[in-house]
Design an enzyme around this catalytic site. Structure first.
Site, PDB file in Angstrom:
ATOM      1  CD  GLU A 122      -8.811  18.377 -13.719  1.00  0.00           C
ATOM      2  OE1 GLU A 122      -9.471  18.396 -14.761  1.00  0.00           O
ATOM      3  OE2 GLU A 122      -8.955  19.182 -12.793  1.00  0.00           O
ATOM      4  CB  ALA A 263     -17.310  15.668 -19.358  1.00  0.00           C
ATOM      5  CG  MET A 264     -10.502  15.484 -18.811  1.00  0.00           C
ATOM      6  SD  MET A 264     -10.249  16.456 -17.283  1.00  0.00           S
ATOM      7  CE  MET A 264      -8.965  17.573 -17.842  1.00  0.00           C
ATOM      8  CG  ASN A 266      -8.782  15.668 -22.036  1.00  0.00           C
ATOM      9  OD1 ASN A 266      -8.177  15.678 -20.978  1.00  0.00           O
ATOM     10  ND2 ASN A 266      -9.746  14.797 -22.303  1.00  0.00           N
ATOM     11  CG  HIS A 298     -18.389  22.543 -16.673  1.00  0.00           C
ATOM     12  ND1 HIS A 298     -18.527  23.308 -15.538  1.00  0.00           N
ATOM     13  CD2 HIS A 298     -17.222  21.869 -16.526  1.00  0.00           C
ATOM     14  CE1 HIS A 298     -17.493  23.105 -14.750  1.00  0.00           C
ATOM     15  NE2 HIS A 298     -16.686  22.229 -15.319  1.00  0.00           N
ATOM     16  CD  GLU A 299     -16.153  19.168 -18.866  1.00  0.00           C
ATOM     17  OE1 GLU A 299     -14.978  19.566 -18.780  1.00  0.00           O
ATOM     18  OE2 GLU A 299     -16.829  18.828 -17.859  1.00  0.00           O
TER      19      GLU A 299
HETATM   20 ZN    ZN Z   1     -14.810  21.491 -14.785  1.00  0.00          ZN
END
Ligand code: ZN
Length: 853
Positions: A122, A263-264, A266, A298-299
């Site tokens: 992203e 963080a991400m 995926n 959140h993730e």
């Molecule tokens: Zn976010």
């Protein structure tokens, strides 16, 4: 400079082709990686002849169209695209290409963090892995096979559920993963490495069994407990509050050291900056524990707000981010203290977003143009975006808001949509016309609300005037629609009336009946992200009596600000403020964390934001004088608060223990203004005897700023103990870079050669260079060396990691408001940056906007 063209939302066009399935094979080697990408592609736009794929710095090996190898006259390699000429309505395309993850220092696409292969796609990283229609409104089903050396990379992960494992004769092995949910390429992820793992499970409310895994460098497994607990808490909360269950058989989280962001999300394979996973009492502060809880949640929440329903284009980023930040804020508030959480969220918004909103880089939460989309992962899109969702929540009320969210999920699950679609669901289920409310999405700058009052014939009139700033481009902007929580209080602080007003006009009056002139408590809970302008002297009363904890805090801050501003104009210290402060110290029934917030003096940034022309020297002089006066006046009381709450052996994480640490460290910090041997001795003893990182860091901060001798010894001990632990070294560098002592810049420059420092690791750059750039005292030094140093770093780091460099450039955002001397010095450095021949578009966009503004 690379291409710096502006991209506009109004130019959006639907994709001409779509990708139905994407079957990937990654062969990971020590020098390079070979990617085989098999896509089933269909035409959507009849008029389109050629297929255009996004492709950056890829080495193409072979292309097959419906199993036939393509000759070179059938495709064109353009600067950032691969164009396949004259394709059919539906076809199979196979592309084999080579990439070099080991050389990737930008940390976008596939790269190596230490010995771990990982990805960050992203917003536009996937085009650095393989040619693709790399935009969020193209959603495909992904199948991924990883092949790598078995000993070096025993763990092979990708999105979805694992289908199979296999072994090869040459010492390599492989794994195939299948994700049944169509997703855009930015949610694609893979990880390969030799990792330790912590396992757990979660049973969803419908009885589905989900396996949970957190992967980290071996030896760190014991530091994943808090992250795992947070994940399970988040899964449960989303079921209870939003009715949303998890949808795969397993959920993987991997912690890596080199990561540009927090963080991400995926799908099924979250990749985290290790700072938001790893924690124990010895190495993490209370704030770190809270941060982990919130980022893990959140993730996780993105699985529904972001992954199942994603953004049509990147201009819609706040659709998933504002909403998900609002969700994680509510989660943290439910699990911890609501009042403290709200104050901290508002503080964070004002420290970062209000500054951005007042700068030449101001933009609406839904921008209408950008050069580098990486620059728009901003406090505005995230934090102000969350405030906008919060206003909707307030306007609709809990029940209708939930109905509207259900409608949003029902209507758009599996699609890539716009903020307008979200607002449609809110308006429809909420039974409310949101046309005017939409301005929050398209206008920039923080609106001010002037508040005037009249009282006559037992009639109290509230006169509200909206002052909406012009846009950065200079165009007029219109009044907003927002909820304004308020109350009228009697002489004892009891509520005579409490209401949520709906404000829609530039000027409006609200009339109330009252026997005596009441005291106004306004923008309770910070119900709208605005600046309230009030010319009143009720701060002391509200600080003591308001039933709304946010307004109590806000009044303490405003009173402090008023006092400091008057001192900057040459007036004496306001003894009324001092006495109100003393009153807070005496209150024994308050929650300790909340009380510690009430004892907080306004930040330098908060003072700065109210100045027309900023001079940090005079801000510091006034604030330090007030601090010293308070410490002298209330010395005994502060020492008694300290000793009453100092329990060096305690490392519990319950709210009482956290509150005790917060208040005694606040008292110690205030006392440190005395620069007395007594305060230094207490800090030194705290460093030596405490068992938590929270206490050690608080003590080190005091020692570093008051006593060079004690600081050298304590920091030396700290370094010796933790120099192999990067996350702790971040704290070490931060303390030294934030120091107010003389010679800080020289020490920061020398620390760049410290063996524990590494310019390739973003966390370390942020904690040394980034923290220095926000050390107002030394960054804005009148000799200009602070500016020059940071400008040099921006230029150098831009060559390694443009995203990191443009983040650092943000420190110059207050250029417009600086005094003449500093402004001139800043200008020299900003212009020097712009003269760099190979400047990235990331840095160019930010710096050129600052200079023009
Ligand atoms: Zn976010």
């Amino acid at each position: 400079m690379s291409k710096a063209e502006t991209i506009y939302l109004k130019d959006y066009k639907a994709p001409q082709f779509t990708i139905k399935t994407c079957d990937l094979v990654f062969e990971l080697y020590e020098e390079h990686t070979q990617v085989t990408n098999l896509m089933n592609i269909e035409r959507v736009d009849e008029s389109a002849k050629d297929l255009v794929l996004d492709s950056i710095e890829l080495e193409l090996l072979e292309i097959y169209l419906d199993d036939e190898k393509l000759s070179e006259d059938r495709y064109v390699i353009e600067e950032e695209h691969l164009r396949v000429l004259n394709v059919a309505d539906a076809f199979k395309l196979i592309i084999i290409n080579k990439i070099y993850p080991q050389l990737n220092s930008e940390l976008e696409g596939l790269y190596k963090s230490g010995k771990i292969f990982c990805t960050q796609n992203e917003p536009e990283g996937f085009r650095r892995i393989t040619p693709y229609i790399d935009r969020p409104d193209v959603m495909a089903i992904f199948k991924t096979t990883l092949v790598a050396n078995r000993e070096r990379y025993p763990v092979l992960l990708s999105n979805g559920n694992k289908e199979s494992n296999f072994k090869l004769d040459d010492g390599r092995h492989g794994a195939t993963w299948f994700d049944p949910h169509p997703k855009p390429s930015y949610l694609f992820a893979l990880v390969a490495g030799d990792l330790g793992v912590v396992q757990d499970k979660f049973v969803t409310k419908s009885g589905k069994y989900v396996r949970l895994y957190i992967y980290t460098d071996r030896g760190n497994e014991s530091k994943c407990k808090h992250a795992m607990k947070s994940l399970k808490d988040a899964m449960k909360w989303d079921e209870e509050v939003y009715g949303r269950e998890y949808d795969l058989d397993l959920y993987n989280i991997v912690a890596v050291d080199s990561f540009n962001m927090g963080a991400m999300e995926n799908k099924g394979l979250n990749i985290f900056n290790s700072a938001y996973v790893l924690a124990d009492e010895d190495t993490a502060t209370d704030a770190n524990f809270m941060g982990i809880q919130s980022v893990i949640a959140h993730e996780y929440f993105h699985n529904w707000t972001g992954n199942r329903i994603t953004c049509r284009d990147w201009f819609q980023l706040t659709l998933k981010e504002g909403l998900t930040v609002f969700r994680d804020q509510c989660f943290s508030a439910d699990l911890n203290s609501k009042e403290v959480q709200r104050i901290e969220d508002v503080d964070a918004l004002r420290e970062r977003q209000f500054v951005e909103d007042a700068s030449p880089t101001a933009h609406p939460i839904q921008p209408d143009s950008y050069m580098a989309i990486n620059n728009f992962y901003t406090a505005t899109v995230y934090e102000k975006g969350a405030e906008v969702i919060r206003m909707l929540h307030t306007l609709l009320g809990e029940q209708k808001y939930r109905k509207a969210m259900d409608l949003y999920f029902d209507a758009f699950d599996g699609q890539a949509v716009r903020t307008d679609d979200f607002l449609w669901a809110m308006g429809k289920a909420g039974g409310i016309d949101l046309e005017q409310f939409k301005r929050w999405y398209h206008q920039s700058g923080t609106p001010k609300l002037q508040v005037d009052e009249r009282f006559e014939d037992k009639k109290y009139t509230l006169v509200l005037t909206q002052k909406v700033p012009k846009s950065v481009e200079g165009s007029e902007q219109k009044p907003y629609f927002f909820p304004l929580k308020m109350a009228l209080l009697d002489d004892n602080g009891q509520e005579i009336e409490a209401r949520t007003l709906i404000v829609t006009q530039e000027r409006e009056e609200f009339v109330f009946r009252a026997e005596k002139k009441p005291t106004l408590s306004i923008n309770r809970d910070f119900s709208a992200p605005i600046i309230v302008e009030q010319s009143h002297n009720d701060y002391a009363f509200l600080m003591k009596h308001d039933t709304n904890s946010y307004v109590r805090y806000e009044s303490a801050q405003s009173f402090g600000l008023q006092c400091i501003e008057n001192m900057m104009k040459g007036k004496e210290i306001d003894e009324e403020f001092v006495s109100a402060f003393g009153h807070i110290l005496e209150e024994d029934k308050l929650d300790l964390s909340f009380k510690s917030l009430l004892m907080e003096l306004p930040s330098v940034s908060a003072i700065m934001q109210r100045q027309e022309i900023v001079d940090f020297d005079s801000i510091y002089a006034a604030k330090e004088k007030l601090q010293k006066h308070l410490a002298l006046t209330f010395k005994d009381k502060l020492f008694s608060i300290y000793s009453k709450n100092h329990t060096p052996d305690s490392k519990e994480l319950d709210s009482l223990s956290i509150g005790k640490r917060a208040i005694k460290n606040r008292a110690l910090k205030l006392l440190s203004a005395l620069e007395s041997d007594e305060a230094v001795a207490v800090a030194n003893e705290q460093y030596n005897s405490s068992v938590t990182m929270t206490d050690r860091i608080a003590a080190l901060d005091v020692l570093e700023n008051t006593s060079p001798e004690f600081s050298t010894v304590a920091l030396g001990h700290f370094y010796k103990k933790y120099n192999k632990d990067t996350l702790v070294m971040n704290k070490y560098f931060s303390i030294l870079a934030a120091s107010h002592r003389e010679g800080t810049l020289d020490r920061v420059m020398a620390l760049q050669n410290d063996p524990a420092y590494n310019e390739l690791v973003p966390n370390l750059v942020r904690s040394l260079i980034g923290v220095f750039a926000r050390n107002y005292k030394h960054f804005h030094a009148k000799d200009g060396y602070g500016y020059k140093f940071v400008a040099d770093r921006i230029i150098d780091i831009d060559k390694i990691n443009p995203q990191m460099a443009s983040g650092l450039a943000g420190a110059f955002k207050i250029y417009k408001k600086m005094n003449r001397t500093n402004k001139k010095l800043m200008k020299t450095e900003l212009e020097r940056i712009l003269l760099e021949p190979s400047l990235s578009k990331n840095v160019y966009e930010i710096v050129s906007k600052i200079v023009k503004g």
